[in-house]
Design a protein around this motif. Sequence first.
Motif, PDB file in Angstrom:
ATOM      1  N   SER A  34      48.238  45.627  55.071  1.00 10.56           N
ATOM      2  CA  SER A  34      47.600  45.863  53.312  1.00 10.56           C
ATOM      3  C   SER A  34      46.150  45.784  53.386  1.00 10.56           C
ATOM      4  O   SER A  34      45.408  46.287  52.708  1.00 10.56           O
ATOM      5  N   SER A  35      46.095  45.052  54.176  1.00  8.96           N
ATOM      6  CA  SER A  35      44.299  44.721  54.454  1.00  8.96           C
ATOM      7  C   SER A  35      43.782  45.345  54.998  1.00  8.96           C
ATOM      8  O   SER A  35      42.591  45.693  54.939  1.00  8.96           O
ATOM      9  N   MET A  36      43.747  46.314  56.423  1.00 11.74           N
ATOM     10  CA  MET A  36      43.244  47.415  56.483  1.00 11.74           C
ATOM     11  C   MET A  36      43.677  48.470  55.727  1.00 11.74           C
ATOM     12  O   MET A  36      43.223  49.741  55.870  1.00 11.74           O
ATOM     13  N   ARG A  37      44.134  48.921  54.042  1.00 11.69           N
ATOM     14  CA  ARG A  37      44.672  50.169  53.838  1.00 11.69           C
ATOM     15  C   ARG A  37      43.215  50.369  52.750  1.00 11.69           C
ATOM     16  O   ARG A  37      43.472  49.172  52.215  1.00 11.69           O
ATOM     17  N   SER A  38      43.715  51.026  51.966  1.00 16.80           N
ATOM     18  CA  SER A  38      42.650  50.949  50.556  1.00 16.80           C
ATOM     19  C   SER A  38      43.355  50.472  49.265  1.00 16.80           C
ATOM     20  O   SER A  38      44.925  51.130  49.919  1.00 16.80           O
ATOM     21  N   ALA A  39      43.199  50.194  48.026  1.00 18.55           N
ATOM     22  CA  ALA A  39      43.230  50.253  47.053  1.00 18.55           C
ATOM     23  C   ALA A  39      44.263  51.364  46.365  1.00 18.55           C
ATOM     24  O   ALA A  39      45.762  51.135  46.327  1.00 18.55           O
ATOM     25  N   GLU A  40      43.826  52.577  46.673  1.00 19.89           N
ATOM     26  CA  GLU A  40      44.590  53.260  46.405  1.00 19.89           C
ATOM     27  C   GLU A  40      45.754  54.286  47.130  1.00 19.89           C
ATOM     28  O   GLU A  40      46.701  54.500  46.293  1.00 19.89           O
ATOM     29  N   ASN A  61      37.916  47.488  54.861  1.00 20.19           N
ATOM     30  CA  ASN A  61      37.782  45.961  53.516  1.00 20.19           C
ATOM     31  C   ASN A  61      37.529  45.245  54.701  1.00 20.19           C
ATOM     32  O   ASN A  61      36.542  44.210  53.490  1.00 20.19           O
ATOM     33  N   TYR A  62      37.628  44.734  56.180  1.00 12.02           N
ATOM     34  CA  TYR A  62      36.461  43.611  55.870  1.00 12.02           C
ATOM     35  C   TYR A  62      35.704  44.038  56.324  1.00 12.02           C
ATOM     36  O   TYR A  62      34.854  42.537  56.164  1.00 12.02           O
ATOM     37  N   GLY A  63      34.891  44.579  56.046  1.00 13.04           N
ATOM     38  CA  GLY A  63      33.377  44.862  56.504  1.00 13.04           C
ATOM     39  C   GLY A  63      32.902  44.479  55.107  1.00 13.04           C
ATOM     40  O   GLY A  63      31.993  43.883  54.644  1.00 13.04           O
ATOM     41  N   SER A  64      33.793  44.890  53.593  1.00 16.56           N
ATOM     42  CA  SER A  64      33.075  44.923  52.073  1.00 16.56           C
ATOM     43  C   SER A  64      33.613  43.257  52.449  1.00 16.56           C
ATOM     44  O   SER A  64      33.031  42.816  50.922  1.00 16.56           O
ATOM     45  N   LEU A  65      34.086  42.829  52.684  1.00 16.75           N
ATOM     46  CA  LEU A  65      34.654  41.320  52.791  1.00 16.75           C
ATOM     47  C   LEU A  65      34.008  40.792  53.460  1.00 16.75           C
ATOM     48  O   LEU A  65      32.541  39.238  52.541  1.00 16.75           O
ATOM     49  N   LEU A  66      33.347  41.046  54.080  1.00 15.27           N
ATOM     50  CA  LEU A  66      32.049  40.335  54.562  1.00 15.27           C
ATOM     51  C   LEU A  66      30.073  40.487  54.172  1.00 15.27           C
ATOM     52  O   LEU A  66      29.476  39.334  53.746  1.00 15.27           O
ATOM     53  N   LYS A  67      30.924  41.543  53.350  1.00 17.56           N
ATOM     54  CA  LYS A  67      29.734  41.847  51.922  1.00 17.56           C
ATOM     55  C   LYS A  67      29.586  40.840  50.962  1.00 17.56           C
ATOM     56  O   LYS A  67      28.890  41.124  50.580  1.00 17.56           O
ATOM     57  N   ASN A  68      30.564  40.517  50.733  1.00 18.65           N
ATOM     58  CA  ASN A  68      31.553  39.567  49.356  1.00 18.65           C
ATOM     59  C   ASN A  68      30.574  38.116  50.045  1.00 18.65           C
ATOM     60  O   ASN A  68      31.198  37.465  50.284  1.00 18.65           O
ATOM     61  N   SER A  69      29.480  37.638  48.975  1.00 23.94           N
ATOM     62  CA  SER A  69      29.139  37.036  49.387  1.00 23.94           C
ATOM     63  C   SER A  69      29.816  34.877  48.812  1.00 23.94           C
ATOM     64  O   SER A  69      29.869  34.339  49.482  1.00 23.94           O
ATOM     65  N   SER A 235      42.067  33.092  42.400  1.00 21.40           N
ATOM     66  CA  SER A 235      40.880  33.591  41.266  1.00 21.40           C
ATOM     67  C   SER A 235      40.685  35.040  41.619  1.00 21.40           C
ATOM     68  O   SER A 235      40.943  35.767  40.358  1.00 21.40           O
ATOM     69  N   GLN A 236      41.350  35.390  43.168  1.00 20.69           N
ATOM     70  CA  GLN A 236      40.992  36.804  42.275  1.00 20.69           C
ATOM     71  C   GLN A 236      42.292  37.385  42.242  1.00 20.69           C
ATOM     72  O   GLN A 236      42.562  38.611  41.676  1.00 20.69           O
ATOM     73  N   THR A 237      43.191  37.107  42.287  1.00 17.20           N
ATOM     74  CA  THR A 237      45.097  37.134  42.159  1.00 17.20           C
ATOM     75  C   THR A 237      44.715  37.819  40.434  1.00 17.20           C
ATOM     76  O   THR A 237      46.095  38.043  39.414  1.00 17.20           O
ATOM     77  N   ARG A 238      44.245  37.060  39.763  1.00 19.38           N
ATOM     78  CA  ARG A 238      43.817  37.452  37.804  1.00 19.38           C
ATOM     79  C   ARG A 238      43.814  38.593  37.665  1.00 19.38           C
ATOM     80  O   ARG A 238      43.990  39.362  36.817  1.00 19.38           O
ATOM     81  N   GLN A 239      42.940  39.752  38.711  1.00 14.81           N
ATOM     82  CA  GLN A 239      43.067  40.762  39.026  1.00 14.81           C
ATOM     83  C   GLN A 239      42.895  41.888  40.298  1.00 14.81           C
ATOM     84  O   GLN A 239      42.650  42.387  40.946  1.00 14.81           O
ATOM     85  N   PHE A 240      44.744  41.459  40.407  1.00 16.60           N
ATOM     86  CA  PHE A 240      45.449  41.649  41.620  1.00 16.60           C
ATOM     87  C   PHE A 240      45.407  43.760  41.787  1.00 16.60           C
ATOM     88  O   PHE A 240      45.139  43.950  42.543  1.00 16.60           O
ATOM     89  N   GLY A 241      45.591  43.802  40.196  1.00 14.87           N
ATOM     90  CA  GLY A 241      46.379  45.241  40.875  1.00 14.87           C
ATOM     91  C   GLY A 241      44.961  45.906  40.975  1.00 14.87           C
ATOM     92  O   GLY A 241      44.925  47.347  41.810  1.00 14.87           O
ATOM     93  N   SER A 242      43.497  45.331  40.770  1.00 13.93           N
ATOM     94  CA  SER A 242      41.914  46.199  41.471  1.00 13.93           C
ATOM     95  C   SER A 242      40.917  45.693  42.089  1.00 13.93           C
ATOM     96  O   SER A 242      40.174  46.735  42.823  1.00 13.93           O
ATOM     97  N   ASN A 243      41.903  45.141  42.657  1.00 12.70           N
ATOM     98  CA  ASN A 243      41.522  44.228  43.839  1.00 12.70           C
ATOM     99  C   ASN A 243      41.719  44.035  44.979  1.00 12.70           C
ATOM    100  O   ASN A 243      41.453  42.821  45.411  1.00 12.70           O
ATOM    101  N   ALA A 248      43.594  41.283  50.428  1.00 13.15           N
ATOM    102  CA  ALA A 248      44.393  41.237  51.385  1.00 13.15           C
ATOM    103  C   ALA A 248      43.732  41.338  52.964  1.00 13.15           C
ATOM    104  O   ALA A 248      44.287  39.933  53.584  1.00 13.15           O
ATOM    105  N   PRO A 249      42.700  41.215  52.846  1.00 17.05           N
ATOM    106  CA  PRO A 249      41.946  40.699  53.917  1.00 17.05           C
ATOM    107  C   PRO A 249      41.354  39.354  53.542  1.00 17.05           C
ATOM    108  O   PRO A 249      41.434  38.347  54.968  1.00 17.05           O
ATOM    109  N   GLY A 250      40.674  38.741  53.329  1.00 19.86           N
ATOM    110  CA  GLY A 250      40.693  37.409  52.281  1.00 19.86           C
ATOM    111  C   GLY A 250      42.312  36.159  52.804  1.00 19.86           C
ATOM    112  O   GLY A 250      41.770  35.457  53.279  1.00 19.86           O
TER     113      GLY A 250
END
Length: 279
Positions: A34-40, A61-69, A235-243, A248-250
């Motif tokens: 799941s951590s390697m799949r897109s939201a779509e 997703n892991y690349g985006s996670l590393l860019k998430n400060s 805190s991310q689970t509040r927006q589970f459907g969109s993020n 998942a990678p976190g």
Amino acid sequence: MTAVRRGLSSGLVQAFLVLIGLIWLTPLGGLFLSSMRSAEDTAKGGWWTALLAPGQLSFDNYGSLLKNSGMTQAFWNTVLISVPTTALVVVLAALAGYAFAWLDFPGRDAVFLVVVALLVVPVQIGLLPVAKLFGQLGLFGSIPGVVLFHVAYGLPFAVFLLRNYFAEIPQEMLEAARMDGGTEWRIFRQLVLPVARPALASLAVFQFLWVWNDMLVALLFADSSAQPLTVALQSQTRQFGSNIDVLAPGAFLSLIVPLVVFFAFQRHFVQGVMAGSVK
């Protein structure tokens, strides 16, 4: 005993254990996929669909996670909380455990009884009083405050565990070291600690896993700049459907670090758990 060993070494039992292991690892594998799949792709079907369409897997997703400060800061906050807490608990408990086991001082048994009594105190009882105290000391909402809370509530069990382990060391060995001119500090550092390495490793693993996976204490004592990964993921689970592509990678990153720590200390951990079970 021989019959039991033969039964455990049979092919059928080993196949059953492998099956149990695979079932236990299924959620971990599902989280990794799941951590390697897109939201779509996640919205279209479950993680098992990636087994038939491996082209949808990537490390984006892991690349985006590393860019998430926010997530990277939460990860380092978790490290800054877990590592010092584990080190302080192990060091302080080792010193106190040796003192309770082999040093004779006034009130030793009474103080140790108080330490044992603290084992039954639920952590929830101290949340509000300690939060008020930390507020007066200027520690509330900071990483040192979270570390101090975990150290305080981790020490009773750690002291109890190491004291009982140190008490099993043969007294003749310590007396021989004293007769050779060894000081208590030298005996503790060069004789007791090497012998107690399995117990120290077991305590370190237990304490690290407990603090790394904690959310209750961090949720109350850490502000937004000091929150660990568990609070950030919550805190991310509040927006589970969109993020889900961040969640998942976190979550997998939060899970894989304790596994690495456990397997790194696995040999000493097993020795510590099995200590005293065979005479």
